[in-house]
Design an enzyme around this catalytic site. Structure first.
Site, PDB file in Angstrom:
ATOM      1  N   LYS A   9      39.471  55.461  -1.501  1.00 19.24           N
ATOM      2  CA  LYS A   9      39.047  56.962  -1.231  1.00 19.24           C
ATOM      3  C   LYS A   9      38.747  56.909   0.278  1.00 19.24           C
ATOM      4  CE  LYS A   9      36.726  57.687  -5.844  1.00 19.24           C
ATOM      5  NZ  LYS A   9      35.398  57.794  -6.280  1.00 19.24           N
ATOM      6  N   PHE A  57      27.596  67.434  -8.916  1.00 14.32           N
ATOM      7  CA  PHE A  57      28.058  66.748  -7.782  1.00 14.32           C
ATOM      8  C   PHE A  57      29.612  67.324  -7.325  1.00 14.32           C
ATOM      9  CE2 PHE A  57      28.803  63.934 -11.513  1.00 14.32           C
ATOM     10  CZ  PHE A  57      30.258  63.756 -11.394  1.00 14.32           C
ATOM     11  N   ARG A  85      39.367  49.024 -14.217  1.00  9.12           N
ATOM     12  CA  ARG A  85      37.849  49.488 -14.382  1.00  9.12           C
ATOM     13  C   ARG A  85      36.995  48.203 -14.002  1.00  9.12           C
ATOM     14  NH1 ARG A  85      36.683  55.054 -14.123  1.00  9.12           N
ATOM     15  NH2 ARG A  85      34.613  54.488 -14.854  1.00  9.12           N
ATOM     16  N   THR A  91      30.251  52.922 -11.776  1.00  2.86           N
ATOM     17  CA  THR A  91      30.267  53.997 -10.465  1.00  2.86           C
ATOM     18  C   THR A  91      29.287  54.110  -9.750  1.00  2.86           C
ATOM     19  OG1 THR A  91      31.186  55.595 -12.593  1.00  2.86           O
ATOM     20  CG2 THR A  91      30.351  56.530 -10.502  1.00  2.86           C
ATOM     21  N   ARG A 102      33.176  47.679  -5.851  1.00  5.25           N
ATOM     22  CA  ARG A 102      32.178  48.586  -5.587  1.00  5.25           C
ATOM     23  C   ARG A 102      30.884  47.946  -5.235  1.00  5.25           C
ATOM     24  NH1 ARG A 102      33.453  53.089 -10.275  1.00  5.25           N
ATOM     25  NH2 ARG A 102      34.819  54.633  -9.136  1.00  5.25           N
ATOM     26  N   ASN A 112      32.170  55.663  -3.238  1.00  6.07           N
ATOM     27  CA  ASN A 112      32.158  54.168  -3.886  1.00  6.07           C
ATOM     28  C   ASN A 112      33.657  53.626  -3.876  1.00  6.07           C
ATOM     29  OD1 ASN A 112      33.547  56.057  -5.511  1.00  6.07           O
ATOM     30  ND2 ASN A 112      32.027  55.772  -7.360  1.00  6.07           N
ATOM     31  N   HIS A 115      38.885  54.822  -6.732  1.00  4.63           N
ATOM     32  CA  HIS A 115      38.906  55.205  -8.507  1.00  4.63           C
ATOM     33  C   HIS A 115      40.054  54.446  -9.225  1.00  4.63           C
ATOM     34  CE1 HIS A 115      39.932  58.317 -11.107  1.00  4.63           C
ATOM     35  NE2 HIS A 115      41.218  58.026 -11.199  1.00  4.63           N
TER      36      HIS A 115
HETATM   37  P1  ADP Z   1      34.221  56.827 -11.932  1.00  2.56           P
HETATM   38  O1  ADP Z   1      35.022  57.255 -10.642  1.00  2.56           O
HETATM   39  O2  ADP Z   1      33.413  55.668 -12.160  1.00  2.56           O
HETATM   40  O3  ADP Z   1      35.074  57.244 -13.149  1.00  2.56           O
HETATM   41  P2  ADP Z   1      33.067  59.481 -12.779  1.00  2.56           P
HETATM   42  O4  ADP Z   1      34.338  59.731 -13.181  1.00  2.56           O
HETATM   43  O5  ADP Z   1      32.008  59.816 -13.708  1.00  2.56           O
HETATM   44  O6  ADP Z   1      33.045  57.898 -12.088  1.00  2.56           O
HETATM   45  O7  ADP Z   1      33.056  60.365 -11.380  1.00  2.56           O
HETATM   46  C1  ADP Z   1      33.942  60.731 -10.338  1.00  2.56           C
HETATM   47  C2  ADP Z   1      33.515  60.390  -9.059  1.00  2.56           C
HETATM   48  O8  ADP Z   1      32.498  61.329  -8.688  1.00  2.56           O
HETATM   49  C3  ADP Z   1      32.814  59.186  -8.636  1.00  2.56           C
HETATM   50  O9  ADP Z   1      33.675  57.937  -8.521  1.00  2.56           O
HETATM   51  C4  ADP Z   1      31.837  59.412  -7.537  1.00  2.56           C
HETATM   52  O10 ADP Z   1      32.553  59.384  -6.398  1.00  2.56           O
HETATM   53  C5  ADP Z   1      31.641  60.754  -7.798  1.00  2.56           C
HETATM   54  N1  ADP Z   1      30.396  60.886  -8.588  1.00  2.56           N
HETATM   55  C6  ADP Z   1      30.081  60.498  -9.843  1.00  2.56           C
HETATM   56  N2  ADP Z   1      28.595  60.746 -10.296  1.00  2.56           N
HETATM   57  C7  ADP Z   1      28.193  61.136  -9.162  1.00  2.56           C
HETATM   58  C8  ADP Z   1      26.500  61.513  -8.918  1.00  2.56           C
HETATM   59  N3  ADP Z   1      25.831  61.203  -9.736  1.00  2.56           N
HETATM   60  N4  ADP Z   1      26.452  61.843  -7.532  1.00  2.56           N
HETATM   61  C9  ADP Z   1      27.369  61.944  -6.591  1.00  2.56           C
HETATM   62  N5  ADP Z   1      28.554  61.584  -6.763  1.00  2.56           N
HETATM   63  C10 ADP Z   1      29.052  61.233  -8.066  1.00  2.56           C
HETATM   64 MG    MG Z   2      35.969  58.849 -13.795  1.00  2.00          MG
END
Ligand code: ADP
Ligand code: MG
Length: 138
Positions: A9, A57, A85, A91, A102, A112, A115
């Site tokens: 990212k 968000f 993962r 996350t 992460r 973070n 992806h």
């Molecule tokens: P992941 O990337 O671990 O699969 P999600 O699919 O839930 O997580 O969310 C996609 C992306 O959105 C996250 O990687 C992060 O960059 C952002 N994100 C998720 N939850 C939040 C939050 N509560 N506040 C801010 N950004 C968030």
């Molecule tokens: Mg996701």
């Protein structure tokens, strides 16, 4: 063999961490099938994260993901989706396991670093979001 989509990212690129993160990925036995560096349009970021469109968000996420270059990567390995993962961690980096990407490098829940697809079906959709057929011929 299974494929998953990783994205380094914009915070990863801005912090100059591409090589460090790629090294973790290669050390974990993933094969790089295809890789590129692109700046996502807002429209493309919106489409990619459409599943989150009702979340509070979402707008910030679209801004962040289109704020600079990303490095999408198609990775291949047995059990690639779940293993990747595991390698990236939760996350929320404060909840990520020691040694995960992460945990090592993420600033917070939004920035973070990386992806990873969350299922084999989504991996196929996400790979097709970034890569055309001729970019996937190994
Ligand atoms: P992941 O990337 O671990 O699969 P999600 O699919 O839930 O997580 O969310 C996609 C992306 O959105 C996250 O990687 C992060 O960059 C952002 N994100 C998720 N939850 C939040 C939050 N509560 N506040 C801010 N950004 C968030
Ligand atoms: Mg996701």
């Amino acid at each position: 063999m299974e494929r998953t989509l990783a994205i380094l990212k914009p915070d990863c690129i801005k912090k100059n961490l591409i090589a460090k993160v790629l090294d973790k990925i290669i050390e974990a036995d993933f094969k790089i099938v295809s890789i590129k560096m692109i700046k996502l349009s807002k429209e493309s970021a919106r489409g990619f994260y459409e599943v989150h469109k009702e979340r509070s968000f979402y707008n910030d996420l679209v801004e962040y993901m289109s704020s600079g270059f990303c490095v999408p990567i198609v990775l291949e390995k047995e059990n690639a989706v779940a293993d990747f993962r595991k390698l990236i961690g939760a996350t929320d980096p404060t909840k990520a396991e020691e040694g995960t990407i992460r945990k090592l490098y993420a600033k917070d829940m939004q920035e973070n670093i990386v992806h990873g697809s969350d299922s084999v079906e989504n991996a196929i959709i996400e790979i097709n979001h970034f890569f055309s057929r001729n970019e996937l011929l190994g």
